[in-house]
Design an enzyme around this catalytic site. Structure first.
Site, PDB file in Angstrom:
ATOM      1  N   THR A  99      26.832  44.394  56.516  1.00 13.47           N
ATOM      2  CA  THR A  99      25.270  43.450  55.812  1.00 13.47           C
ATOM      3  C   THR A  99      25.118  42.283  55.730  1.00 13.47           C
ATOM      4  O   THR A  99      26.119  41.739  55.462  1.00 13.47           O
ATOM      5  CB  THR A  99      25.740  44.593  54.490  1.00 13.47           C
ATOM      6  N   LYS A 143      18.529  47.177  56.989  1.00 12.63           N
ATOM      7  CA  LYS A 143      19.184  47.744  55.993  1.00 12.63           C
ATOM      8  C   LYS A 143      19.230  46.878  54.448  1.00 12.63           C
ATOM      9  O   LYS A 143      19.654  48.217  53.333  1.00 12.63           O
ATOM     10  CB  LYS A 143      21.235  46.914  56.586  1.00 12.63           C
TER      11      LYS A 143
HETATM   12  P1  NAP Z   1      35.126  44.363  51.599  1.00 16.57           P
HETATM   13  O1  NAP Z   1      36.238  46.214  50.583  1.00 16.57           O
HETATM   14  O2  NAP Z   1      34.661  43.599  50.563  1.00 16.57           O
HETATM   15  O3  NAP Z   1      36.419  43.572  52.687  1.00 16.57           O
HETATM   16  C1  NAP Z   1      36.024  42.411  53.123  1.00 16.57           C
HETATM   17  C2  NAP Z   1      36.376  42.412  54.508  1.00 16.57           C
HETATM   18  O4  NAP Z   1      35.936  40.999  54.913  1.00 16.57           O
HETATM   19  C3  NAP Z   1      38.404  42.671  54.194  1.00 16.57           C
HETATM   20  O5  NAP Z   1      38.804  42.640  55.420  1.00 16.57           O
HETATM   21  C4  NAP Z   1      38.429  41.103  54.230  1.00 16.57           C
HETATM   22  O6  NAP Z   1      39.275  40.393  54.431  1.00 16.57           O
HETATM   23  C5  NAP Z   1      36.928  40.072  55.316  1.00 16.57           C
HETATM   24  N1  NAP Z   1      36.707  38.642  54.489  1.00 16.57           N
HETATM   25  C6  NAP Z   1      35.864  38.404  53.920  1.00 16.57           C
HETATM   26  N2  NAP Z   1      36.303  36.932  53.978  1.00 16.57           N
HETATM   27  C7  NAP Z   1      36.135  36.696  55.443  1.00 16.57           C
HETATM   28  C8  NAP Z   1      36.584  35.366  56.044  1.00 16.57           C
HETATM   29  N3  NAP Z   1      35.709  34.199  55.937  1.00 16.57           N
HETATM   30  N4  NAP Z   1      37.301  35.656  57.413  1.00 16.57           N
HETATM   31  C9  NAP Z   1      38.109  36.634  57.549  1.00 16.57           C
HETATM   32  N5  NAP Z   1      37.430  38.009  57.266  1.00 16.57           N
HETATM   33  C10 NAP Z   1      36.900  37.499  55.831  1.00 16.57           C
HETATM   34  O7  NAP Z   1      34.151  44.966  51.980  1.00 16.57           O
HETATM   35  P2  NAP Z   1      33.530  46.096  52.521  1.00 16.57           P
HETATM   36  O8  NAP Z   1      33.415  47.535  51.295  1.00 16.57           O
HETATM   37  O9  NAP Z   1      34.846  47.109  53.790  1.00 16.57           O
HETATM   38  O10 NAP Z   1      32.183  46.406  52.879  1.00 16.57           O
HETATM   39  C11 NAP Z   1      31.836  45.031  54.308  1.00 16.57           C
HETATM   40  C12 NAP Z   1      30.622  45.864  54.459  1.00 16.57           C
HETATM   41  O11 NAP Z   1      30.004  46.366  54.211  1.00 16.57           O
HETATM   42  C13 NAP Z   1      29.443  44.560  53.749  1.00 16.57           C
HETATM   43  O12 NAP Z   1      28.901  43.604  54.262  1.00 16.57           O
HETATM   44  C14 NAP Z   1      29.599  45.302  53.000  1.00 16.57           C
HETATM   45  O13 NAP Z   1      27.984  44.988  52.536  1.00 16.57           O
HETATM   46  C15 NAP Z   1      28.668  46.744  54.092  1.00 16.57           C
HETATM   47  N6  NAP Z   1      29.141  48.094  53.030  1.00 16.57           N
HETATM   48  C16 NAP Z   1      29.943  48.178  52.425  1.00 16.57           C
HETATM   49  C17 NAP Z   1      30.065  49.436  52.025  1.00 16.57           C
HETATM   50  C18 NAP Z   1      30.567  50.222  51.343  1.00 16.57           C
HETATM   51  O14 NAP Z   1      29.953  50.736  50.158  1.00 16.57           O
HETATM   52  N7  NAP Z   1      31.763  50.035  50.777  1.00 16.57           N
HETATM   53  C19 NAP Z   1      28.528  50.118  52.673  1.00 16.57           C
HETATM   54  C20 NAP Z   1      27.774  50.046  53.609  1.00 16.57           C
HETATM   55  C21 NAP Z   1      28.107  48.795  54.094  1.00 16.57           C
HETATM   56  P3  NAP Z   1      40.654  39.780  53.583  1.00 16.57           P
HETATM   57  O15 NAP Z   1      41.737  41.407  53.448  1.00 16.57           O
HETATM   58  O16 NAP Z   1      41.521  39.302  53.319  1.00 16.57           O
HETATM   59  O17 NAP Z   1      40.587  39.742  51.973  1.00 16.57           O
END
Ligand code: NAP
Length: 286
Positions: free
Chosen positions: A98, A173
């Site tokens: 997102t 979104k």
């Molecule tokens: P998350 O668990 O916080 O995972 C974030 C990912 O991004 C991890 O793999 C992290 O790597 C990586 N990352 C962060 N900064 C980085 C950088 N500078 N360089 C390379 N990798 C980086 O997030 P998530 O819940 O999976 O969500 C991911 C996206 O989907 C977000 O935009 C969120 O808003 C969206 N989303 C989430 C949900 C939900 O329910 N969780 C639902 C819909 C949409 P590390 O492992 O090294 O930290």
């Protein structure tokens, strides 16, 4: 389609189960995560590990990103050793994170400058739909690019809705996450008000879920409220990001400002890495 090589960047709460579904469906997937340990369960399930983003871009046909926020996505795309740091024309990148509509349009522009196709494809639905392959995928792409990605979306989601060009899906979104924020704030305020007046949270949640006000999200969040435990499915800090992006994209309605302030306060109180439903803990303490 399954003979093509997929690449995936970002194995957080969402990326991990999404890749697992692609592997189960028979796709070849190479993965890259900044924190290498998170790759282990996927390597055990048959994924390959890419040494670098450049390696991933060179060896894959379609690369998907599922990363925290705009800054992370931009770093992965255009950093000194990012996806676009070497010539790789003819590839497709699908961003499912997102981000702001502005960032999506920018990514589309820089990809096109590199003769790389870009698809804006954020998702509605959290970890459970990601595990079940029932996400709702919002797609901003040309019709031709949408067709290329559709077999991948068919594995990850129950529907892929083509809403327009890159950027439009990111706007959709942010709109749906505004409604999510309103819903969760509403559940929290309702349950706390009822409790203060002698109605147990068990009874109040039953009243909500049995009646017309009950919906998918009230049912999903009920067990967490009952057990007062909020491990992150969708981290609260990500909703603060999304509401901030909605404001920056022009949302100026009566409820967005207090809603943003409420979640931002909860993040400041240390609840950012908890699930978004932890908004109830923040409100309870006031
Ligand atoms: P998350 O668990 O916080 O995972 C974030 C990912 O991004 C991890 O793999 C992290 O790597 C990586 N990352 C962060 N900064 C980085 C950088 N500078 N360089 C390379 N990798 C980086 O997030 P998530 O819940 O999976 O969500 C991911 C996206 O989907 C977000 O935009 C969120 O808003 C969206 N989303 C989430 C949900 C939900 O329910 N969780 C639902 C819909 C949409 P590390 O492992 O090294 O930290």
């Amino acid at each position: 389609m399954k003979n093509i090589q997929l690449g995936w960047v970002g194995l957080g709460n969402m990326g991990n189960p999404m890749v697992l579904n692609l592997l189960k469906a028979g796709f070849n997937v190479s993965v890259f995560n900044r924190t290498k340990e998170k790759e282990a369960p996927l390597l055990a399930a048959g994924a390959k590990s890419a040494n670098s983003l450049q390696d991933l871009m060179e060896t894959c046909d379609v690369i998907l990103t599922m990363l925290s926020n705009d800054a992370a996505v931009k770093e992965v795309f255009e950093g000194p050793s990012g996806l676009l740091s070497k010539a790789n024309s003819g590839k497709t990148i699908i961003n499912m994170s997102t981000v702001s509509p502005e960032t999506s349009r920018y990514l589309n522009t820089i990809c096109n400058q590199h003769q790389v196709a870009f698809i804006d494809a954020p998702v509605s639905g959290s970890v459970k739909p990601a595990q079940d392959g029932t996400l709702v995928i919002l797609v901003g792409a040309t019709t031709e690019n949408f067709k290329v990605a559709k077999p991948i979306f068919d594995v990850l989601g129950k529907i892929a809705i083509h809403v327009g060009e890159p950027g439009v899906a990111s706007s959709a979104k942010l709109a749906i996450n505004y409604l999510l924020g309103l819903n969760l704030q509403g559940i929290a305020e309702t349950v706390l008000f009822a409790e203060k007046n002698g109605v147990s949270k068990e009874d109040m949640l039953n009243i909500i879920n049995q009646g017309a006000c009950g919906n998918g999200i009230t049912n999903i969040k009920t067990p967490a409220i009952l057990s007062d435990s909020y491990p992150a499915a969708f981290a609260l800090k990500h909703l603060v990001k999304d509401l901030g992006l909605a404001k920056a994209a022009g949302l100026d309605s009566p409820l967005i400002h207090p809603l943003y302030d409420s979640y931002a306060a909860a993040e400041k109180e240390g609840l950012g890495d908890q699930d978004v439903m932890a908004i109830i803990s923040s409100l309870k303490s006031k």
